[in-house]
Design a protein around this motif. Sequence first.
Motif, PDB file in Angstrom:
ATOM      1  N   GLU A 161     -23.943 -12.607  -3.571  1.00 22.57           N
ATOM      2  CA  GLU A 161     -23.075 -11.554  -3.053  1.00 22.57           C
ATOM      3  C   GLU A 161     -22.092 -12.139  -2.038  1.00 22.57           C
ATOM      4  O   GLU A 161     -22.505 -12.795  -1.071  1.00 22.57           O
ATOM      5  CB  GLU A 161     -23.874 -10.428  -2.377  1.00 22.57           C
ATOM      6  CG  GLU A 161     -22.932  -9.283  -1.942  1.00 22.57           C
ATOM      7  CD  GLU A 161     -23.629  -8.120  -1.297  1.00 22.57           C
ATOM      8  OE1 GLU A 161     -23.391  -6.976  -1.713  1.00 22.57           O
ATOM      9  OE2 GLU A 161     -24.448  -8.387  -0.376  1.00 22.57           O
ATOM     10  N   ARG A 162     -20.814 -11.928  -2.281  1.00 26.25           N
ATOM     11  CA  ARG A 162     -19.800 -12.484  -1.369  1.00 26.25           C
ATOM     12  C   ARG A 162     -19.251 -11.427  -0.425  1.00 26.25           C
ATOM     13  O   ARG A 162     -19.082 -11.687   0.766  1.00 26.25           O
ATOM     14  CB  ARG A 162     -18.651 -13.099  -2.186  1.00 26.25           C
ATOM     15  CG  ARG A 162     -17.559 -13.671  -1.322  1.00 26.25           C
ATOM     16  CD  ARG A 162     -16.969 -14.902  -1.940  1.00 26.25           C
ATOM     17  NE  ARG A 162     -15.811 -15.327  -1.195  1.00 26.25           N
ATOM     18  CZ  ARG A 162     -15.873 -16.009  -0.030  1.00 26.25           C
ATOM     19  NH1 ARG A 162     -17.058 -16.355   0.479  1.00 26.25           N
ATOM     20  NH2 ARG A 162     -14.756 -16.361   0.604  1.00 26.25           N
ATOM     21  N   PHE A 163     -18.933 -10.275  -0.935  1.00 25.53           N
ATOM     22  CA  PHE A 163     -18.439  -9.209  -0.052  1.00 25.53           C
ATOM     23  C   PHE A 163     -19.255  -7.947  -0.285  1.00 25.53           C
ATOM     24  O   PHE A 163     -19.452  -7.523  -1.419  1.00 25.53           O
ATOM     25  CB  PHE A 163     -16.957  -8.933  -0.309  1.00 25.53           C
ATOM     26  CG  PHE A 163     -16.059 -10.055   0.141  1.00 25.53           C
ATOM     27  CD1 PHE A 163     -15.386 -10.835  -0.793  1.00 25.53           C
ATOM     28  CD2 PHE A 163     -15.891 -10.327   1.486  1.00 25.53           C
ATOM     29  CE1 PHE A 163     -14.568 -11.879  -0.384  1.00 25.53           C
ATOM     30  CE2 PHE A 163     -15.076 -11.368   1.910  1.00 25.53           C
ATOM     31  CZ  PHE A 163     -14.417 -12.155   0.978  1.00 25.53           C
ATOM     32  N   LEU A 173      -8.624  -0.500   0.395  1.00 23.34           N
ATOM     33  CA  LEU A 173      -7.822   0.499   1.117  1.00 23.34           C
ATOM     34  C   LEU A 173      -6.574  -0.196   1.643  1.00 23.34           C
ATOM     35  O   LEU A 173      -5.450   0.301   1.509  1.00 23.34           O
ATOM     36  CB  LEU A 173      -8.634   1.096   2.278  1.00 23.34           C
ATOM     37  CG  LEU A 173      -7.946   2.190   3.081  1.00 23.34           C
ATOM     38  CD1 LEU A 173      -7.754   3.445   2.227  1.00 23.34           C
ATOM     39  CD2 LEU A 173      -8.761   2.538   4.340  1.00 23.34           C
ATOM     40  N   LEU A 174      -6.760  -1.415   2.184  1.00 23.46           N
ATOM     41  CA  LEU A 174      -5.645  -2.204   2.708  1.00 23.46           C
ATOM     42  C   LEU A 174      -4.695  -2.591   1.580  1.00 23.46           C
ATOM     43  O   LEU A 174      -3.475  -2.400   1.668  1.00 23.46           O
ATOM     44  CB  LEU A 174      -6.197  -3.470   3.368  1.00 23.46           C
ATOM     45  CG  LEU A 174      -5.216  -4.394   4.059  1.00 23.46           C
ATOM     46  CD1 LEU A 174      -4.755  -3.801   5.387  1.00 23.46           C
ATOM     47  CD2 LEU A 174      -5.839  -5.776   4.305  1.00 23.46           C
ATOM     48  N   ALA A 175      -5.289  -3.094   0.483  1.00 19.22           N
ATOM     49  CA  ALA A 175      -4.467  -3.625  -0.612  1.00 19.22           C
ATOM     50  C   ALA A 175      -3.637  -2.524  -1.270  1.00 19.22           C
ATOM     51  O   ALA A 175      -2.427  -2.657  -1.420  1.00 19.22           O
ATOM     52  CB  ALA A 175      -5.372  -4.294  -1.635  1.00 19.22           C
ATOM     53  N   ILE A 176      -4.295  -1.425  -1.622  1.00 22.13           N
ATOM     54  CA  ILE A 176      -3.582  -0.361  -2.354  1.00 22.13           C
ATOM     55  C   ILE A 176      -2.526   0.289  -1.455  1.00 22.13           C
ATOM     56  O   ILE A 176      -1.372   0.493  -1.866  1.00 22.13           O
ATOM     57  CB  ILE A 176      -4.590   0.661  -2.913  1.00 22.13           C
ATOM     58  CG1 ILE A 176      -5.467  -0.032  -3.967  1.00 22.13           C
ATOM     59  CG2 ILE A 176      -3.873   1.879  -3.492  1.00 22.13           C
ATOM     60  CD1 ILE A 176      -6.726   0.723  -4.328  1.00 22.13           C
TER      61      ILE A 176
HETATM   62  C1  HEM Z   1      -3.967  -6.538  -6.371  1.00 22.65           C
HETATM   63  C2  HEM Z   1      -3.912  -7.060  -5.243  1.00 22.65           C
HETATM   64  C3  HEM Z   1      -4.989  -7.937  -4.617  1.00 22.65           C
HETATM   65  C4  HEM Z   1      -5.972  -8.703  -5.180  1.00 22.65           C
HETATM   66  C5  HEM Z   1      -6.264  -8.920  -6.650  1.00 22.65           C
HETATM   67  C6  HEM Z   1      -6.731  -9.302  -4.096  1.00 22.65           C
HETATM   68  C7  HEM Z   1      -7.846 -10.116  -4.257  1.00 22.65           C
HETATM   69  C8  HEM Z   1      -8.605 -10.619  -3.238  1.00 22.65           C
HETATM   70  C9  HEM Z   1      -9.805 -11.408  -3.424  1.00 22.65           C
HETATM   71  C10 HEM Z   1     -10.405 -11.783  -4.743  1.00 22.65           C
HETATM   72  C11 HEM Z   1     -10.263 -11.742  -2.183  1.00 22.65           C
HETATM   73  C12 HEM Z   1     -11.523 -12.520  -1.846  1.00 22.65           C
HETATM   74  C13 HEM Z   1     -11.228 -13.964  -1.780  1.00 22.65           C
HETATM   75  C14 HEM Z   1     -12.498 -14.668  -1.487  1.00 22.65           C
HETATM   76  O1  HEM Z   1     -13.429 -14.539  -2.249  1.00 22.65           O
HETATM   77  O2  HEM Z   1     -12.561 -15.343  -0.486  1.00 22.65           O
HETATM   78  C15 HEM Z   1      -9.354 -11.156  -1.231  1.00 22.65           C
HETATM   79  C16 HEM Z   1      -9.459 -11.301   0.136  1.00 22.65           C
HETATM   80  C17 HEM Z   1      -8.530 -10.810   1.035  1.00 22.65           C
HETATM   81  N1  HEM Z   1      -7.471  -9.977   0.743  1.00 22.65           N
HETATM   82 FE1  HEM Z   1      -6.860  -9.425  -1.072  1.00 22.65          FE
HETATM   83  N2  HEM Z   1      -6.185  -8.909  -2.907  1.00 22.65           N
HETATM   84  C18 HEM Z   1      -5.123  -8.069  -3.185  1.00 22.65           C
HETATM   85  C19 HEM Z   1      -4.262  -7.462  -2.279  1.00 22.65           C
HETATM   86  C20 HEM Z   1      -4.341  -7.640  -0.926  1.00 22.65           C
HETATM   87  C21 HEM Z   1      -3.378  -7.082   0.023  1.00 22.65           C
HETATM   88  C22 HEM Z   1      -2.181  -6.226  -0.350  1.00 22.65           C
HETATM   89  C23 HEM Z   1      -3.777  -7.489   1.247  1.00 22.65           C
HETATM   90  C24 HEM Z   1      -3.159  -7.206   2.602  1.00 22.65           C
HETATM   91  C25 HEM Z   1      -2.119  -6.551   2.861  1.00 22.65           C
HETATM   92  C26 HEM Z   1      -4.964  -8.307   1.073  1.00 22.65           C
HETATM   93  C27 HEM Z   1      -5.647  -8.904   2.088  1.00 22.65           C
HETATM   94  C28 HEM Z   1      -6.790  -9.699   1.924  1.00 22.65           C
HETATM   95  C29 HEM Z   1      -7.451 -10.414   3.017  1.00 22.65           C
HETATM   96  C30 HEM Z   1      -7.020 -10.402   4.463  1.00 22.65           C
HETATM   97  C31 HEM Z   1      -8.545 -11.099   2.451  1.00 22.65           C
HETATM   98  C32 HEM Z   1      -9.534 -12.016   3.175  1.00 22.65           C
HETATM   99  C33 HEM Z   1      -8.901 -13.345   3.381  1.00 22.65           C
HETATM  100  C34 HEM Z   1      -8.546 -13.992   2.094  1.00 22.65           C
HETATM  101  O3  HEM Z   1      -9.353 -14.127   1.241  1.00 22.65           O
HETATM  102  O4  HEM Z   1      -7.409 -14.379   1.969  1.00 22.65           O
HETATM  103  N3  HEM Z   1      -5.307  -8.375  -0.260  1.00 22.65           N
HETATM  104  N4  HEM Z   1      -8.356 -10.467  -1.897  1.00 22.65           N
END
Ligand code: HEM
Length: 391
Positions: A161-163, A173-176
């Motif tokens: 489990e990672r998250f 919530l942040l992403a959408i």
């Molecule tokens: C469709 C859009 C997105 C996808 C597919 C996505 C995917 C992911 C994934 C897979 C991780 C985990 C990475 C890991 O395992 O370490 C992650 C982490 C994260 N995501 Fe997203 N994300 C998306 C959009 C966003 C947006 C829009 C934001 C901020 C505005 C965001 C902020 C973050 C942050 C801060 C983390 C933790 C740090 C990092 O892993 O970079 N994400 N995201």
Amino acid sequence: MRKPVTNGIRIFLFILAFLFPLSLSAQEVDRSATGGAQTLEDILARQAGQTIDTTYQLEQLGDPESAAPSSADLGVLGGASDADIWRAYRWGETDLSVSSRTAAADVVMQDSGMKWLNFRAGPLRTYGGYLLLGMLGVLLLFYILRGKIRIEGEKTGTTIERFKPLERFGHWLLAISFIILAVTGLASLFGRVALIPLFGKEAFSAYAWIGKWVHNNISWAFMLALIWVFLFWVLHNLPSRHDIGWLLKGGGLFSKHSHPPAKKFNAGQKLIFWSVIILGGSISVSGLSLLFPFEFHLFSHTFSVLNNFGFDLPTELLPHEEMQLAVLWHSIVSFVLIAIILAHIYIGSVGMEGAYAAMGSGQVEKQWAKEHHSLWFEEVEKANSSTTPAE
Ligand code: HEM
């Protein structure tokens, strides 16, 4: 053939203007056609952003003394026309008072509007657009040259489990909310040049109305999610001694068989995290000042602090100037964060095998964890083995 000649003429005119400035600038502009008021040339020159001599306006402030009394035939209400009054106001030759007491009501005229409009319609759109298209181009090139980053070792078929669900809820919530804000925000900036030609004025104005409502209200979800992910992940995003090594190796992203050790978040993710927190925070604050117009004086305060470090920035800003700067700052920082997030979405979806699962189901292939977050994997395995009762 033409170019050197035109330059020659320009240089000649310049020397002439330098030698005989008075003769050129003192040339009287014939304003008889407009009764001494500004001419069409004046208006066109100002719209073209040229500086024009407007001191003639000081002679156009009306003449109440010689005005026919209002009781007389063709009498007038006072000797100054509206245009005269506005001219007098512009030159500080009259003392206007306003009845409305709303914020910024006492600002009747401000000069920075055209500069703001030209900047927003010009460099902001152009370079913001280049930045996003540039990032998409770089990601496409990276995908073509490096390809999808695969899990190199043998897959174990078991996951870790990672998250946790609450972490994933905060992330989505942040992403959408961010993606909706980005789309509606870009539409409001590029709507006139890109969407109206496509969908026509009526359709665009209907969309623009809904888009603005969605943008203004979904922003609260973004700000809440920002606080949420900050509280959940800040401790995992503090700098650690492994980050330098990770960065020096480019995180193993540019070469195969190189997996620098990393904890829960590697240095690249920590840069994403702090970009989201700092830039997202700044977009939120400037956004709040736009949601409550003329209430916050962000820039005069910020400029006065910056002036302590040797800057010489204006600190007496009109409420309209505060709003203009807030819009520009909000847009510029958003362009930068959208470009960063495009790269994040790439690596979190199509760019890396096994990554998406971390935020999808929350369970990642153990081999993926070993290769990309080896130190975190060891910690979790140790914790799991200490909690799992011996057979
Ligand atoms: C469709 C859009 C997105 C996808 C597919 C996505 C995917 C992911 C994934 C897979 C991780 C985990 C990475 C890991 O395992 O370490 C992650 C982490 C994260 N995501 Fe997203 N994300 C998306 C959009 C966003 C947006 C829009 C934001 C901020 C505005 C965001 C902020 C973050 C942050 C801060 C983390 C933790 C740090 C990092 O892993 O970079 N994400 N995201």
